[in-house]
Scaffold this motif. Structure first.
Motif, PDB file in Angstrom:
ATOM      1  N   LYS A  42       0.813  -1.216   0.000  1.00 11.38           N
ATOM      2  CA  LYS A  42       0.000   0.000   0.000  1.00 11.38           C
ATOM      3  C   LYS A  42       0.849   1.271   0.000  1.00 11.38           C
ATOM      4  O   LYS A  42       0.368   2.336  -0.383  1.00 11.38           O
ATOM      5  CB  LYS A  42      -0.930   0.024   1.213  1.00 11.38           C
ATOM      6  N   ASN A  43       2.095   1.164   0.449  1.00  8.39           N
ATOM      7  CA  ASN A  43       2.930   2.346   0.647  1.00  8.39           C
ATOM      8  C   ASN A  43       4.146   2.424  -0.266  1.00  8.39           C
ATOM      9  O   ASN A  43       5.008   3.277  -0.072  1.00  8.39           O
ATOM     10  CB  ASN A  43       3.390   2.411   2.109  1.00  8.39           C
ATOM     11  N   HIS A  44       4.230   1.526  -1.251  1.00  9.43           N
ATOM     12  CA  HIS A  44       5.382   1.527  -2.144  1.00  9.43           C
ATOM     13  C   HIS A  44       4.955   1.316  -3.597  1.00  9.43           C
ATOM     14  O   HIS A  44       3.907   0.741  -3.867  1.00  9.43           O
ATOM     15  CB  HIS A  44       6.380   0.434  -1.740  1.00  9.43           C
ATOM     16  N   ARG A  45       5.809   1.791  -4.475  1.00  6.62           N
ATOM     17  CA  ARG A  45       5.648   1.561  -5.908  1.00  6.62           C
ATOM     18  C   ARG A  45       6.767   0.647  -6.372  1.00  6.62           C
ATOM     19  O   ARG A  45       7.858   0.672  -5.826  1.00  6.62           O
ATOM     20  CB  ARG A  45       5.726   2.894  -6.669  1.00  6.62           C
ATOM     21  N   LEU A  46       6.498  -0.143  -7.395  1.00 10.04           N
ATOM     22  CA  LEU A  46       7.472  -1.069  -7.957  1.00 10.04           C
ATOM     23  C   LEU A  46       7.776  -0.637  -9.391  1.00 10.04           C
ATOM     24  O   LEU A  46       6.861  -0.481 -10.202  1.00 10.04           O
ATOM     25  CB  LEU A  46       6.922  -2.494  -7.939  1.00 10.04           C
ATOM     26  N   PHE A  47       9.053  -0.427  -9.679  1.00 10.20           N
ATOM     27  CA  PHE A  47       9.481  -0.001 -11.004  1.00 10.20           C
ATOM     28  C   PHE A  47      10.283  -1.119 -11.656  1.00 10.20           C
ATOM     29  O   PHE A  47      11.250  -1.610 -11.070  1.00 10.20           O
ATOM     30  CB  PHE A  47      10.369   1.252 -10.899  1.00 10.20           C
ATOM     31  N   PRO A  48       9.919  -1.515 -12.869  1.00  6.09           N
ATOM     32  CA  PRO A  48      10.677  -2.574 -13.537  1.00  6.09           C
ATOM     33  C   PRO A  48      12.026  -2.039 -14.024  1.00  6.09           C
ATOM     34  O   PRO A  48      12.122  -0.913 -14.498  1.00  6.09           O
ATOM     35  CB  PRO A  48       9.786  -2.959 -14.718  1.00  6.09           C
ATOM     36  N   SER A  49      13.062  -2.855 -13.871  1.00  2.00           N
ATOM     37  CA  SER A  49      14.358  -2.498 -14.435  1.00  2.00           C
ATOM     38  C   SER A  49      14.967  -3.688 -15.176  1.00  2.00           C
ATOM     39  O   SER A  49      16.081  -3.613 -15.660  1.00  2.00           O
ATOM     40  CB  SER A  49      15.313  -1.991 -13.344  1.00  2.00           C
ATOM     41  N   GLY A  50      14.218  -4.766 -15.247  1.00  2.40           N
ATOM     42  CA  GLY A  50      14.647  -5.938 -16.008  1.00  2.40           C
ATOM     43  C   GLY A  50      13.917  -5.978 -17.335  1.00  2.40           C
ATOM     44  O   GLY A  50      13.264  -5.014 -17.748  1.00  2.40           O
ATOM     45  N   ASP A  51      14.033  -7.095 -17.995  1.00  7.04           N
ATOM     46  CA  ASP A  51      13.411  -7.288 -19.302  1.00  7.04           C
ATOM     47  C   ASP A  51      12.311  -8.333 -19.201  1.00  7.04           C
ATOM     48  O   ASP A  51      12.525  -9.398 -18.618  1.00  7.04           O
ATOM     49  CB  ASP A  51      14.458  -7.773 -20.320  1.00  7.04           C
ATOM     50  N   GLY A  52      11.150  -8.031 -19.779  1.00 10.09           N
ATOM     51  CA  GLY A  52      10.083  -9.014 -19.883  1.00 10.09           C
ATOM     52  C   GLY A  52      10.401  -9.939 -21.038  1.00 10.09           C
ATOM     53  O   GLY A  52      10.576  -9.487 -22.166  1.00 10.09           O
ATOM     54  N   LEU A  53      10.512 -11.235 -20.767  1.00 10.72           N
ATOM     55  CA  LEU A  53      10.923 -12.198 -21.783  1.00 10.72           C
ATOM     56  C   LEU A  53       9.783 -13.109 -22.224  1.00 10.72           C
ATOM     57  O   LEU A  53      10.016 -14.111 -22.883  1.00 10.72           O
ATOM     58  CB  LEU A  53      12.106 -13.029 -21.266  1.00 10.72           C
ATOM     59  N   GLY A  54       8.563 -12.771 -21.859  1.00 14.96           N
ATOM     60  CA  GLY A  54       7.399 -13.504 -22.322  1.00 14.96           C
ATOM     61  C   GLY A  54       7.047 -14.709 -21.475  1.00 14.96           C
ATOM     62  O   GLY A  54       7.713 -15.030 -20.492  1.00 14.96           O
ATOM     63  N   GLU A  55       5.989 -15.370 -21.911  1.00 17.68           N
ATOM     64  CA  GLU A  55       5.501 -16.540 -21.179  1.00 17.68           C
ATOM     65  C   GLU A  55       6.454 -17.713 -21.382  1.00 17.68           C
ATOM     66  O   GLU A  55       6.991 -17.917 -22.471  1.00 17.68           O
ATOM     67  CB  GLU A  55       4.096 -16.909 -21.651  1.00 17.68           C
ATOM     68  N   SER A  56       6.640 -18.471 -20.346  1.00 18.05           N
ATOM     69  CA  SER A  56       7.547 -19.615 -20.377  1.00 18.05           C
ATOM     70  C   SER A  56       6.950 -20.742 -21.214  1.00 18.05           C
ATOM     71  O   SER A  56       5.787 -21.096 -21.048  1.00 18.05           O
ATOM     72  CB  SER A  56       7.794 -20.106 -18.948  1.00 18.05           C
ATOM     73  N   GLU A  57       7.754 -21.309 -22.108  1.00 20.48           N
ATOM     74  CA  GLU A  57       7.308 -22.472 -22.880  1.00 20.48           C
ATOM     75  C   GLU A  57       7.248 -23.704 -21.995  1.00 20.48           C
ATOM     76  O   GLU A  57       6.384 -24.555 -22.158  1.00 20.48           O
ATOM     77  CB  GLU A  57       8.254 -22.722 -24.059  1.00 20.48           C
ATOM     78  N   ASP A  58       8.191 -23.802 -21.065  1.00 22.95           N
ATOM     79  CA  ASP A  58       8.276 -24.969 -20.177  1.00 22.95           C
ATOM     80  C   ASP A  58       7.164 -25.001 -19.148  1.00 22.95           C
ATOM     81  O   ASP A  58       6.699 -26.082 -18.768  1.00 22.95           O
ATOM     82  CB  ASP A  58       9.612 -24.989 -19.434  1.00 22.95           C
ATOM     83  N   THR A  59       6.781 -23.826 -18.663  1.00 22.52           N
ATOM     84  CA  THR A  59       5.764 -23.740 -17.612  1.00 22.52           C
ATOM     85  C   THR A  59       4.746 -22.668 -17.997  1.00 22.52           C
ATOM     86  O   THR A  59       4.854 -21.520 -17.568  1.00 22.52           O
ATOM     87  CB  THR A  59       6.403 -23.414 -16.247  1.00 22.52           C
TER      88      THR A  59
END
Length: 136
Positions: A42-59
């Protein structure tokens, strides 16, 4: 006279440093399984700094996050959305409430369980340098 280390350098007051980090919002402590985890969302924001690599084929149903082409995390949809859209919401909590409200599907988990799953994911996201948090 100030205390000194064996090498002659001044001793560091570790507790004072940690207290200052908490005071300025640069360090946070919470229990992802308890009420403090929900308060954190409720008191924090989350900022992405990595890369989204899509949905996993394995899982299928898990979404990959990484850095420099390396997969570092596999997240379920709720923590993934918290990571992906975190910069656009007032808080991690608000982001997840909006995501749940916009979904056409009935959520599989209760709001409480969803939020705890997201809170449990935050340390892994931050530790792997795929995101960072700031106070709202």
């Amino acid at each position: 006279m100030a205390a000194q280390e064996a090498d002659g350098n001044p001793a560091v007051d570790v507790l004072a440093v940690v207290d200052r980090l908490f005071k300025y919002g640069l360090l946070a402590e919470f229990d992802p399984d308890g009420p403090s985890g929900l308060e954190f969302l409720k008191n924090h924001r989350l900022f992405p700094s990595g890369d989204g690599l899509g949905e996993s084929e394995d899982t299928p149903g898990y979404f990959q996050v990484g850095r420099e082409g390396r997969i570092l995390l596999k997240l379920m949809i709720d923590p993934y959305v918290a990571w992906l859209q975190g910069a656009y919401a007032k808080s991690i909590w608000d982001n997840m409430i909006a995501f749940r409200a916009d979904s056409d599907e009935e959520p599989l988990l209760s709001e409480q369980n969803t939020m705890q799953m997201v809170a449990q994911s935050v340390p892994g996201i931050v530790t792997n340098r795929c995101g960072f948090v700031q106070p709202s």
